[in-house]
Every structure is written in C-alpha cells, then in structure tokens.
Write a protein that holds these residues in place. Structure first.
Motif, short mmCIF file in Angstrom:
data_model
loop_
_atom_site.label_atom_id
_atom_site.label_comp_id
_atom_site.label_asym_id
_atom_site.label_seq_id
_atom_site.Cartn_x
_atom_site.Cartn_y
_atom_site.Cartn_z
N TYR A 103 34.39 38.69 52.02
CA TYR A 103 34.68 37.67 50.78
C TYR A 103 33.94 38.87 49.43
N ASN A 104 35.04 38.91 48.19
CA ASN A 104 34.96 39.18 46.78
C ASN A 104 35.04 37.73 45.99
N TYR A 105 34.25 38.35 44.94
CA TYR A 105 33.83 37.02 44.11
C TYR A 105 34.16 37.99 42.28
N ASP A 106 33.89 37.46 41.69
CA ASP A 106 34.15 38.06 39.89
C ASP A 106 33.11 36.92 39.18
N LEU A 107 32.96 37.40 38.48
CA LEU A 107 32.31 37.24 37.57
C LEU A 107 33.04 37.55 36.27
N SER A 108 33.02 36.84 35.17
CA SER A 108 33.37 37.38 33.82
C SER A 108 32.20 36.59 32.93
#
Length: 185
Positions: A103-108
């Motif tokens: 899985y991919n996750y993004d943190l902004s």
C-alpha cells in the motif's frame, strides 16, 4: 486477536478524533464520508517540525526508509510505499487465510496538522491468485468485504483493516506530537 488487545485498541480510539473506516468504495473518514483521508491535529508544531518528525518516524520504523519513500517535497509532502505480510486474516468457510498487502500512503503537512491518506492498496493471499477487495461480484473474483449490493460480507476483515490503519495513525500521531529529544549517552 485476543480480547485484551481489542479492548486496548478500543480505548485508544476513544481518545482519537478522526478514524478511517472501510466502505464499499474503500477507506473513508468516519466523521465525513466524502473524505478519503484523516487529519491529525498537532498543536504547536510548524509544517517543518511535522515533516522532520515524520521523516524520523519513517527512519526509525522502516527497515529501508530510503526505499519506502517514493516522493517528497520538503516541509510539505511525503509519499510512502510499503508492504505488510499477513497483516490480517480472513475467514473463508472454515479456513483462515492470511492476507498480505502492498500500500501507499501520503502525508501532507501544514502548521498544526498532518493529512494521512491511503492512496493505493493491494491485498492478496499467499498465492497471489486471490485478492481481497472492498467490493466484489462473487467468489471467483477473489475475496470481498462487501458484495455488489453493498452488504457487508466479511465483518472481521473490515474490523481488522480499520484496526490496523487506525492503530498505525495513533502511533504516528503520538510520535508527531512528541518532542523528539536527543539521546544522551
């Protein structure tokens, strides 16, 4: 998962605001179903502080941090691609089937908050032939949490997915909120 761990997770979730829930369309914010992400509130931290703490978290928690970070914009954004072996177990008739995931996750990052979003997820059994999907048409399409009529068919898988990602968010949130002090030798 034993009852003690589930009880502990339950009490952790009571103190944590936004959570991800599993829907037929994928992950959604439990408080606002139009959003596919949660916002972690971290008072008193700048976007730069949060970005740097997130990088420390990744470096401390991943075997090869330089390989899992697939994109970043300094002080604004980090994208992570990771793998979890046997991260949940689903029941299929009388068998328990371990499911792994990529899985991919993004943190902004913005001052006082971090947006966490699972952007891609691929869940599969050991053979790789059968995938776990949020929604499916039948047994030959793999395993599915919801059927085509949006009826929940695998409540245990739904609960385990939510527990996995919400626990991860809590651990990350606690790290981001902490004041990272240097180890004194």
């Amino acid at each position: 998962m034993n009852k003690t761990v589930l009880l502990l997770l339950f009490f952790c979730f009571l103190g944590y605001g936004q959570k991800l829930i599993v829907t037929p369309e994928g992950f959604k914010n439990s408080e606002e179903l139009t959003k596919k992400y949660v916002v972690i509130d971290v008072e008193g931290k700048t976007a730069k502080d949060l970005y740097e703490n997130a990088l420390r978290f990744i470096n401390k928690n991943y075997k090869n941090p330089e390989k899992v970070i697939t994109g970043k914009v300094e002080n604004e954004f980090i994208s992570i691609n990771t793998h979890a072996t046997d991260f949940i177990t689903i029941k299929n008739s009388f068998a328990k089937i371990p499911i792994s995931t990529d899985y991919n996750y993004d943190l902004s990052f913005k001052d006082n908050r971090v947006k966490f979003e699972v952007t891609e997820i691929d869940m599969y059994d050991k053979s790789g032939k059968f995938k776990l999907k949020f929604k499916g048409e039948g047994a030959f399409s793999g395993y599915y949490i919801y059927n085509m009529k949006d009826e929940l068919k695998k409540p245990e898988a739904k609960a385990e997915l939510e527990n996995y990602f919400n626990s991860f968010i809590i651990v990350m949130s606690n790290y981001l909120k902490s004041t990272v002090a240097e180890d004194k030798w």
